[in-house]
Write an enzyme that holds these catalytic residues in place. Structure first.
Site, PDB file in Angstrom:
ATOM      1  N   GLU A 156       0.828  -1.208   0.000  1.00  0.00           N
ATOM      2  CA  GLU A 156       0.000   0.000   0.000  1.00  0.00           C
ATOM      3  C   GLU A 156       0.862   1.257   0.000  1.00  0.00           C
ATOM      4  OE1 GLU A 156      -3.887  -0.438   1.995  1.00  0.00           O
ATOM      5  OE2 GLU A 156      -3.300   1.316   3.146  1.00  0.00           O
ATOM      6  N   GLU A 212       2.118   1.687  -3.360  1.00  0.00           N
ATOM      7  CA  GLU A 212       1.019   2.166  -4.211  1.00  0.00           C
ATOM      8  C   GLU A 212       0.813   3.670  -4.026  1.00  0.00           C
ATOM      9  OE1 GLU A 212      -2.754   0.241  -3.479  1.00  0.00           O
ATOM     10  OE2 GLU A 212      -3.782   1.472  -4.984  1.00  0.00           O
ATOM     11  N   CYS A 242      -8.396  -1.947   4.117  1.00  0.00           N
ATOM     12  CA  CYS A 242      -8.289  -3.172   4.933  1.00  0.00           C
ATOM     13  C   CYS A 242      -9.547  -3.472   5.721  1.00  0.00           C
ATOM     14  CB  CYS A 242      -7.091  -3.144   5.867  1.00  0.00           C
ATOM     15  SG  CYS A 242      -6.341  -1.585   6.088  1.00  0.00           S
ATOM     16  N   SER A 258      -7.361   1.990  -2.154  1.00  0.00           N
ATOM     17  CA  SER A 258      -6.172   1.219  -2.501  1.00  0.00           C
ATOM     18  C   SER A 258      -6.614  -0.106  -3.098  1.00  0.00           C
ATOM     19  CB  SER A 258      -5.354   0.980  -1.231  1.00  0.00           C
ATOM     20  OG  SER A 258      -4.490  -0.117  -1.427  1.00  0.00           O
ATOM     21  N   LYS A 297     -15.582  -9.416   7.903  1.00  0.00           N
ATOM     22  CA  LYS A 297     -14.563 -10.300   7.326  1.00  0.00           C
ATOM     23  C   LYS A 297     -15.187 -11.604   6.828  1.00  0.00           C
ATOM     24  CE  LYS A 297     -10.783  -7.919   7.972  1.00  0.00           C
ATOM     25  NZ  LYS A 297     -10.011  -7.485   6.807  1.00  0.00           N
ATOM     26  N   GLU A 322     -16.335 -10.738   3.533  1.00  0.00           N
ATOM     27  CA  GLU A 322     -15.181 -10.503   2.659  1.00  0.00           C
ATOM     28  C   GLU A 322     -14.615 -11.819   2.119  1.00  0.00           C
ATOM     29  OE1 GLU A 322     -11.553  -9.122   4.523  1.00  0.00           O
ATOM     30  OE2 GLU A 322     -11.127  -7.795   2.844  1.00  0.00           O
ATOM     31  N   GLU A 327     -14.186 -12.337  -5.645  1.00  0.00           N
ATOM     32  CA  GLU A 327     -12.834 -11.927  -6.051  1.00  0.00           C
ATOM     33  C   GLU A 327     -11.754 -12.589  -5.203  1.00  0.00           C
ATOM     34  OE1 GLU A 327     -15.780 -10.034  -5.652  1.00  0.00           O
ATOM     35  OE2 GLU A 327     -14.811  -8.240  -4.888  1.00  0.00           O
ATOM     36  N   CYS A 342     -10.513  -1.581  14.698  1.00  0.00           N
ATOM     37  CA  CYS A 342     -10.805  -3.009  14.899  1.00  0.00           C
ATOM     38  C   CYS A 342     -10.952  -3.380  16.376  1.00  0.00           C
ATOM     39  CB  CYS A 342      -9.719  -3.857  14.283  1.00  0.00           C
ATOM     40  SG  CYS A 342      -9.318  -3.360  12.616  1.00  0.00           S
TER      41      CYS A 342
END
Lengths: 593, 156
Positions: free
Chosen positions: A280, A283, A307, A327, A366, A369, A374, A523
């Protein structure tokens, strides 16, 4: 200051204090259900009623401010009878199948019922039935209307903290329910799966979709090689569900417990958090170069972190025009899964199809996710099961492990080593701080100009934080950044994120990099963390995160030796071909309803 | 843009984009379209920066903000106690037979939807029927059908 008497005991409190809080100061506990320290006052459940001398009606103590000379009785006969009736009315529409309930032992209504020990039900049974009662459409959150007491904590959470309002109060009177838009399945609406509603639901009406049996099944299967990864924020909260004080770090005990439960390898999401920083960070620098040197107008700035899967889905629903600002990095959880079933499986000679990757997360999003289409770049489902911190605590109890007596153990290697920069991913501002520690050093060759690497301006619980760092004495290859003021912003909780995104869309900001975590506090306050939650609890977990960071020998992601090894052996360099294949992803606009 | 979206844009221009505008905007949509479609609620939510669930929550609270498709004319017969005692059941049966619908349904020609309503405040002159915004007190089954026939002719 206001003087009053509660149960004949005089007390002096600040003006505006509620009777409930005044009673707390005298150590009189008044039961509550709809009240929550993170939310606005609702006053709808009525279990907190008290008698105020001279008043005709009982007062909801959570919604009534004190006044001078007030005389309150929290346990008069009138109060007890009313409270009994209120509780029984609530129970009359609550499906009290407690032994089968996932919240068994963690239910505030059950707790109250056990304190008050009421016998026969005197009111008719109004428990909802039918095929629309249970919504299991979401891989993250289960909604059971038969358990709902309509306290509306979830609605207030979704609106006030998260600005999502996937849930609303619909219809009226006895038809009133908590519903999505037109009662659509949770998985089809704007819900981000953040799970904050679960953290605040006083009953089993909202809980995580749990995968405990699936994971045990995998562990017991001799043909499966089960790898577990643990997120940063789990290690500062797991203890709360296992009899350990809030704010205690239990990293070593958690590793030990996971090994005793039978996981074949105990590895760390923190490792891929460090990896994320390299990907990241690179990036970001690449985007800055394209924007500042190549004058490429297609490059989107500010770049935003990716994230937090609740935050990502929020953007997909609410701000699809900003998706290119996210990102392209996968979250550390998914980077881990993709690497585990490719590089790591090869390295330890295990067939990827026989590997099961389980991740322990402070998060319910999550779970969604890991089920995204993907997230199969290894050729398999990269992460098979996601367990919340709470589910792990349950499994540890099921396994008969006396958690507090465990000796500390260390993670396996490789994919188990991490730095302090990775640990702080677990709290708001942490990804930003970790990224700055690395990016600044890449650009200038020296450490960030903050004492002990602690970038204080991005820390703390303020909703939106801003910081600027002036870049000086760059290395020759980064000379285009010489003198540039790097502007960053950090938001936590989606209501704050929304405010920040509106500012970005207004064109009045000049940020280069934005960190967003979907949950209040980041988190550590995630929707999969032990219940209850409050500002104080989140503060103590955050302090534990920073203590863990300070205790690490290495505190900068780019100095993680295992990350260096993985680049050397496999990935070659950040944003390289393999990285693109395994560690990066794309997003899609979703409907907003 | 669909007709509904154009309508909602106009209503929002008129009433503003604050949450206070929600009720008049919803009422405006119902006035034109007789009910709030899924698309209409989504469009209102977008214009006022509210969640669709929030809009649905408000709409579902009010009986007169329908979220189900309705005919050109909405017939409501008061169902509360005074009108009940004065024979509202006979009125409903007569209308059901005449329009070949049950309460809650819309006639095949889409001209009428038959509903019941809570107290309309005409207890002294029950039973009472409401067609769109027009009140018809002291009705009999025959009168009710005659009135409906008139509306039917007007809707041709």
């Amino acid at each position: 200051m206001v003087n009053l008497k509660i149960n004949n005991t005089p007390v002096q409190v600040e003006e505006g204090t509620t009777i409930l809080d005044a009673a707390k100061q005298l150590n009189f506990r008044i039961p509550t259900l709809c009240n929550h320290p993170d939310l606005s006052v609702a006053g709808n459940c009525r279990v907190c009623v008290v008698e105020v001398k001279g008043a005709r009606l009982l007062a909801a103590s959570c919604a009534t401010p004190v006044s001078e000379g007030m005389e309150v009785n929290t346990n008069s006969e009138k109060v007890r009878i009313a409270r009994k009736h209120v509780l029984e009315l609530l129970l009359s529409e609550h499906n009290a199948d407690c032994t089968k309930c996932f919240k068994n032992g963690h239910c505030e209504l059950q707790q109250l019922a056990s304190e008050y020990r009421y016998g026969d039900h005197i009111f008719i049974d109004l428990v909802k039935t039918g095929d629309k009662v249970l919504d299991i459409s979401s891989p993250s959150i289960t909604k059971d209307a038969s358990k709902c007491i309509r306290c509306q904590r979830c609605v207030r959470t979704c609106t006030e903290l998260q600005a999502v309002s996937a849930l609303a109060v619909v219809h009226k009177g006895d038809h009133q329910t908590i519903s999505t838009f037109l009662g659509k399945p949770l998985n089809d609406v704007v819900c981000t799966n953040c799970g904050q509603c679960i953290n605040r639901c006083p009953t089993g009406a909202l809980y995580e979709r749990n995968y405990i049996e699936d994971v045990w099944h995998a562990i017991y299967d001799p043909n499966k090689f089960v790898v577990v990864e643990t997120a940063p924020a789990t290690r500062v909260a797991l203890g709360e569900d296992l009899g350990i004080e809030t704010g205690q770090r239990v990293t070593g005990k958690m590793v030990s417990a996971l090994r005793k439960m039978g996981f074949n390898k105990v590895l760390d999401t923190d490792f891929t958090a460090d990896l994320t920083i390299l990907e990241e960070g690179t990036e970001l620098l690449t985007r800055l170069k394209k924007a500042l040197v190549d004058k490429d107008e297609t490059v989107k700035l500010p770049m935003m972190t990716s994230c937090s899967p609740g935050w990502v889905k929020f953007q997909e629903h609410m701000f699809p025009e900003l998706l290119d600002n996210l990102s392209s990095c996968k979250s550390p959880q998914q980077m881990f899964g993709a690497l585990a079933k490719t590089y790591y499986a090869d390295k330890i000679n295990i067939k990827a199809e026989n590997m099961v990757v389980v991740s322990i997360m402070p998060c319910t999003a999550k779970k969604f996710e890991c089920n995204r289409s993907e997230m199969r770049d290894s050729g398999f489902k990269d992460v098979d099961y996601v367990l919340t911190t709470r589910e792990l605590a349950m499994m540890i109890k099921q396994a008969g492990i006396e958690f507090d007596k465990l000796e500390d153990e260390s993670y396996d290697s490789i994919l188990g080593e991490s730095t302090g920069a990775a640990v702080i991913f677990g709290t708001t501002g942490g990804v930003m701080e970790a990224a700055l520690r690395t990016a600044y050093e890449i650009i200038t060759g020296v450490e960030v100009p903050f004492t002990n690497l602690n970038i204080k301006p991005v820390r703390g619980m303020e909703g939106v934080k801003e910081a600027s760092i002036k870049i000086k004495n760059t290395k020759p290859e980064w000379s285009f950044l010489e003198g540039v003021e790097l502007n960053v912003a950090v938001a936590h909780g989606l209501a704050n994120a929304k405010q920040l995104m509106e500012a970005v869309n207004s064109g009045k900001t000049n940020y280069h990099f934005i960190e967003v975590m979907g949950c209040p506090g980041g988190c550590i306050g995630g929707g999969g963390q032990p219940i209850p939650t409050s500002a104080e609890i989140r503060k103590r977990r955050a302090e534990a995160i920073y203590a863990e960071d300070m205790g690490k020998a290495v505190r900068k992601s780019h100095e993680n030796p295992e990350v260096a090894e993985v680049y050397k052996e496999y990935l070659t360099h950040p944003l390289g071909h393999k990285s693109h294949e395994l560690l990066h992803t794309h997003y899609k606009a979703r409907k907003r309803y | 843009m669909t007709n509904t979206e154009v309508l909602i844009k106009e209503l929002v221009e008129k009433h503003g984009r604050t949450r206070n505008a929600l009720m008049p905007v919803l009422q405006g949509v119902v006035a034109c379209e007789k009910f709030l479609s899924e698309a209409a609620m989504i469009a209102v939510a977008r214009e006022l920066d509210l969640s669709a669930a929030d809009v649905y929550g408000t709409a579902s609270f009010y009986t007169f903000l329908d979220t189900k498709p309705r005919g050109k004319n909405i017939v409501r017969v008061c169902k509360t106690i005074s009108c009940h005692m004065q024979g509202k059941e006979e009125i409903i049966k007569a209308i059901e037979n005449h329009l070949k619908v049950k309460v809650g349904e819309t006639s095949h020609d889409n001209k009428f939807t038959l509903l019941t309503a809570n107290c309309l405040g005409w207890c002294h002159k029950g039973p009472v029927m409401l067609i769109n915004d027009e009140v018809f007190p002291s009705i009999t089954p025959e009168k009710a059908i005659a009135i409906i026939e008139e509306f039917s002719k007007k809707s041709n």
